[in-house]
Every structure is written in C-alpha cells, then in structure tokens.
Scaffold this motif. Structure first.
Motif, PDB file in Angstrom:
ATOM      1  N   HIS A 148      -7.322   2.492  -7.631  1.00 31.10           N
ATOM      2  CA  HIS A 148      -6.931   2.099  -6.965  1.00 31.10           C
ATOM      3  C   HIS A 148      -6.989   2.697  -5.415  1.00 31.10           C
ATOM      4  CE1 HIS A 148      -4.885  -0.435  -3.453  1.00 31.10           C
ATOM      5  NE2 HIS A 148      -5.177  -1.225  -4.341  1.00 31.10           N
ATOM      6  N   ARG A 149      -6.814   4.072  -5.363  1.00 27.71           N
ATOM      7  CA  ARG A 149      -6.938   5.039  -3.949  1.00 27.71           C
ATOM      8  C   ARG A 149      -7.974   5.364  -3.800  1.00 27.71           C
ATOM      9  NH1 ARG A 149      -3.414  10.402  -4.871  1.00 27.71           N
ATOM     10  NH2 ARG A 149      -2.574   8.983  -5.502  1.00 27.71           N
TER      11      ARG A 149
ATOM     12  N   SER B 186      -3.142   4.186   0.050  1.00 27.19           N
ATOM     13  CA  SER B 186      -4.109   3.513   0.294  1.00 27.19           C
ATOM     14  C   SER B 186      -4.463   2.831   1.081  1.00 27.19           C
ATOM     15  CB  SER B 186      -3.603   2.102  -1.421  1.00 27.19           C
ATOM     16  OG  SER B 186      -2.496   2.306  -1.377  1.00 27.19           O
TER      17      SER B 186
ATOM     18  N   ALA C 141     -10.047   2.160  -2.569  1.00 21.89           N
ATOM     19  CA  ALA C 141      -9.403   1.741  -1.395  1.00 21.89           C
ATOM     20  C   ALA C 141     -10.187   2.668  -0.134  1.00 21.89           C
ATOM     21  CB  ALA C 141      -7.875   1.620  -1.017  1.00 21.89           C
TER      22      ALA C 141
ATOM     23  N   ARG D  22     -13.973   1.338  -0.167  1.00 23.46           N
ATOM     24  CA  ARG D  22     -13.736   0.059   0.781  1.00 23.46           C
ATOM     25  C   ARG D  22     -13.314   0.069   2.091  1.00 23.46           C
ATOM     26  NH1 ARG D  22      -9.322  -3.776  -1.183  1.00 23.46           N
ATOM     27  NH2 ARG D  22      -8.287  -2.484  -0.259  1.00 23.46           N
ATOM     28  N   ARG D  23     -13.468   1.565   2.357  1.00 22.50           N
ATOM     29  CA  ARG D  23     -13.290   1.944   4.662  1.00 22.50           C
ATOM     30  C   ARG D  23     -14.522   1.973   4.616  1.00 22.50           C
ATOM     31  NH1 ARG D  23      -8.697   5.473   2.686  1.00 22.50           N
ATOM     32  NH2 ARG D  23      -7.125   4.095   2.595  1.00 22.50           N
TER      33      ARG D  23
ATOM     34  N   ALA E  42      -8.139  -4.547   4.900  1.00 23.99           N
ATOM     35  CA  ALA E  42      -7.116  -5.866   3.479  1.00 23.99           C
ATOM     36  C   ALA E  42      -5.867  -6.399   3.936  1.00 23.99           C
ATOM     37  CB  ALA E  42      -7.054  -4.156   2.611  1.00 23.99           C
TER      38      ALA E  42
ATOM     39  N   LEU F 202     -11.305  -7.361  -1.434  1.00 19.26           N
ATOM     40  CA  LEU F 202      -9.827  -7.032  -1.539  1.00 19.26           C
ATOM     41  C   LEU F 202      -8.960  -7.641  -2.539  1.00 19.26           C
ATOM     42  CD1 LEU F 202     -10.819  -7.944   2.001  1.00 19.26           C
ATOM     43  CD2 LEU F 202     -10.141  -5.896   0.693  1.00 19.26           C
TER      44      LEU F 202
ATOM     45  N   ASP G 256      -6.535  -4.927  -5.266  1.00 13.95           N
ATOM     46  CA  ASP G 256      -4.775  -4.656  -4.226  1.00 13.95           C
ATOM     47  C   ASP G 256      -4.304  -5.025  -5.090  1.00 13.95           C
ATOM     48  OD1 ASP G 256      -5.644  -3.188  -2.095  1.00 13.95           O
ATOM     49  OD2 ASP G 256      -6.746  -4.847  -1.179  1.00 13.95           O
TER      50      ASP G 256
ATOM     51  N   ASP H 149      -5.459   0.017   4.035  1.00 13.66           N
ATOM     52  CA  ASP H 149      -6.452  -0.567   4.279  1.00 13.66           C
ATOM     53  C   ASP H 149      -5.925  -1.478   5.826  1.00 13.66           C
ATOM     54  OD1 ASP H 149      -8.936  -1.678   4.531  1.00 13.66           O
ATOM     55  OD2 ASP H 149      -9.754  -1.982   2.771  1.00 13.66           O
TER      56      ASP H 149
ATOM     57  N   ALA I 112       0.583  -0.915  -0.135  1.00 12.71           N
ATOM     58  CA  ALA I 112       0.085   0.034   0.387  1.00 12.71           C
ATOM     59  C   ALA I 112       0.734   1.320   0.054  1.00 12.71           C
ATOM     60  CB  ALA I 112      -0.994  -0.032   1.428  1.00 12.71           C
TER      61      ALA I 112
END
Length: 349
Positions: free
Chosen positions: A242-243, A71, A246, A249-250, A76, A257, A261, A73, A67
């Motif tokens: 992706h950022r 990003s 992520a 997704r939080r 994850a 996941l 990633d 997490d 990460a």
C-alpha cells in the motif's frame, strides 16, 4: 491475572476523563481521519493505537481515513473525508528525537489549514531549540489545532517551546484499551522488557541470568514473536504494498483512492493487533515484569501483573508514573538497577 476492584475503578475514572477531553476538542464532528498510525515493531505504539480506536468507537465517531508515516496522501484524505477532524496518532515522538514523525505532523498542518486538527496525547522533547521554534511557527499558525500532552513535563516543555500552540492535558490513550483475559500459563520467573534504542538509559538490557539469584530471567525488547510474528510479517508486507501504491498515486493522480486505502487500513490493523498479541503471550509466561519502557509498564498495569518500572533517557516514564500510572497497585518504581533488583526479588518470592 486481572485487575482488582480498586485498580478497575481507578482505570474507569481515567477513561471517563479522557472521553470528556476528546469530546471537547473534537467537537461536533462525526467523522475523523487518523494520520501517522503505527507501523513498526514497537508494541507500545500498537497499544496506544488500540486504545485510540476503542475511545473513538465509544464516542460514536466514524474513522474515514487512516495513513501511516509513509502512506499519507492529502488528496486521498480530502476525498475520503470532505468534512471532519484530522487526528494525529499519539505517543512519544513529538519533537526532534524521532524527526520523521515531527515532519509529518507539520506537513499535515500545512496541507489542511481548513480542517480542525487534534494531536492525540504525546510526550514532547526537543534537543534543538531552533527545531522547536520551527514547530511552533508551523503548528502555531494553524487556525484550529490542539496538541494534547500526556504528562505535566510535556506541558511545561510546550509552554517553553510552543508558546503559540494550544495545548491541553489528556491521559495516555493506551489506557483506553480493554484487554482480553491473559492466557493461563505456567508463570515462572522474571521478564525484563528493556530498551536498546536512543531512549535507553537504565542499562536493564545488560543484566544477565544471575541478576536475581535462583530466579529464571528473560531479557528481551518489544517485538512480534511466535505465531503472532508470522501474522505481523505478513500484514506488514501488505502495508508496504500500500505504501508503494500511495507513493505512485501522488505522481499518477488518476489511480483509484478508496479501495486501496481500505486495504492499507486493514493491513495496519492486523500489524498492530499482532504486535500486542505477541506481547500478551510473552507476559503470560512471567510472574513479574521489569521494564524501562512506558507501555510495557502500562500493559502490565492493564493486565494486573506485578511489575517494576525504570525511567527512559528524558524522564517520560517517571513523569507519567508519578502523575498517574503509579497509582496502579501492581506498579513499583525504581530509580536504579539495584533498587529494581531488590523490588523484583520481593515480588517474585
């Protein structure tokens, strides 16, 4: 150009010593996660990243999760690596000069009291003692956290600012990277890689074409360029995707996941490889390098390029140069611009 036998032997000794430190602090784990992977224009961080990857592969470690600053997490990471060691990317951002990275390492230490955490080699610099006390409180309370520092100045600062944190010396990780042969190009004149940020202090960025009479001079800073720039911009755009994912997704924990990633890790790898490729292309066109950036010096040493080194604002460059990188036969140190000019002129003749 390539390393001579003496420099190659010296570098091999550094790499062997670094692997010994990593084996000891990582322990019996076979899996690692890397947090705070570089994702910016700074070639130095990308060079450190490539060295980290080479060392970890040589030790047979599997990288289960990666990460960057944006990003990360925790959920994850636990899913990808139920058991293993968390590594924090090395460099020169430990302290309050680049505060976002410091906040992230403290968040990771708080999120994972049940995992071994290793901070890969850093330089330490705090300007606010209260901020240093906070870092010591958070990191020092972790039951199994080790901070590796890459020069004696940082070790002394750690003793002063981080008395409750376990600290060990380890060479800068960029020295673990093995470059491909530098392209054969028409080398001409001088290349100055000059800082223009908050660590700048040498005024190298202000020199002009007349700095050394009769010599062509290019003054620039790190960053992607040429065809590598196209790759860098494309890959970095993907890391932003992706950022964003992520971050979403939080808030929406049912989102997948694993595959996203892995996509982010691939994009980060492309971004950092493009950064270093652009720098190598730039170096291939110069006979001599002058720089106040630590890893512009390290890259020149790894490539066997004659170069002159100036310091940054808080002694990071001079500290590492004096302790070990100054042993490379191609490296010369200058305390000021006048000395740098004299040394560069003698090397380019």
């Amino acid at each position: 150009m390539t390393l001579n036998d003496a420099d190659r032997s010296y570098l091999g000794g550094i790499q062997d010593a670094t692997r010994e430190v990593l084996r000891r602090v990582i322990g019996d784990a076979t899996a690692v996660a890397i947090v705070d992977a570089p994702n910016q224009r700074n070639v130095g961080d990308a060079l450190i990243w490539l060295g980290e990857l080479d060392y970890l592969r040589s030790l047979g470690l599997k990288i289960e999760y990666v990460a960057d600053l944006w990003s990360y997490d925790a959920r994850a990471l636990r899913k990808a690596m139920p058991k293993g060691v968390i590594l924090l990317h090395g460099g020169g951002n430990f302290g309050d000069l680049w505060i976002g990275h410091q906040i992230l390492r403290e968040i990771v230490a708080t999120d994972f009291p049940d995992y071994k955490i290793v901070q890969l080699p850093q330089s330490i610099h705090f300007e606010d003692t209260r901020r240093a006390m906070l870092a010591d409180d958070v990191l020092g309370n972790h039951p199994d956290l080790t901070v590796l520092v890459r020069e004696s100045q940082s070790h002394e600062r750690a003793e002063q600012y981080l008395p409750n944190v376990s600290v060990e010396f380890c060479y800068d990780m960029a020295l673990g990277w093995t470059p491909s042969r530098i392209p054969d190009r028409d080398e001409r004149g001088l290349l100055a890689i000059a800082r223009a940020d908050r660590e700048a202090s040498s005024s190298l960025d202000a020199v002009d074409q007349g700095w050394i009479l009769g010599q062509h001079l290019t003054v620039t800073d790190w960053g992607p360029r040429g065809m590598s720039s196209l790759t860098w911009h494309g890959a970095r755009s993907l890391t932003r995707v992706h950022r964003f994912y992520a971050r979403a997704r939080r808030k929406l924990p049912y989102l997948p996941l694993n595959v996203p990633d892995k996509f982010g890790t691939w994009a980060l790898a492309r971004t950092n490889s493009a950064n270093v490729s652009g720098a190598i292309d730039l170096y291939s066109r110069a006979r001599v390098i002058v720089t106040d950036r630590l890893h512009a010096h390290v890259l020149a040493a790894l490539l066997g390029k004659p170069h002159v080194v100036l310091d940054n604002s808080y002694g990071k460059v001079s500290g590492i140069f004096e302790q070990y990188t100054g042993q490379f036969s191609t490296a010369s140190y200058a305390a000021d611009l006048d000395t740098a000019r004299t040394l560069a002129a003698s090397l380019v003749d």
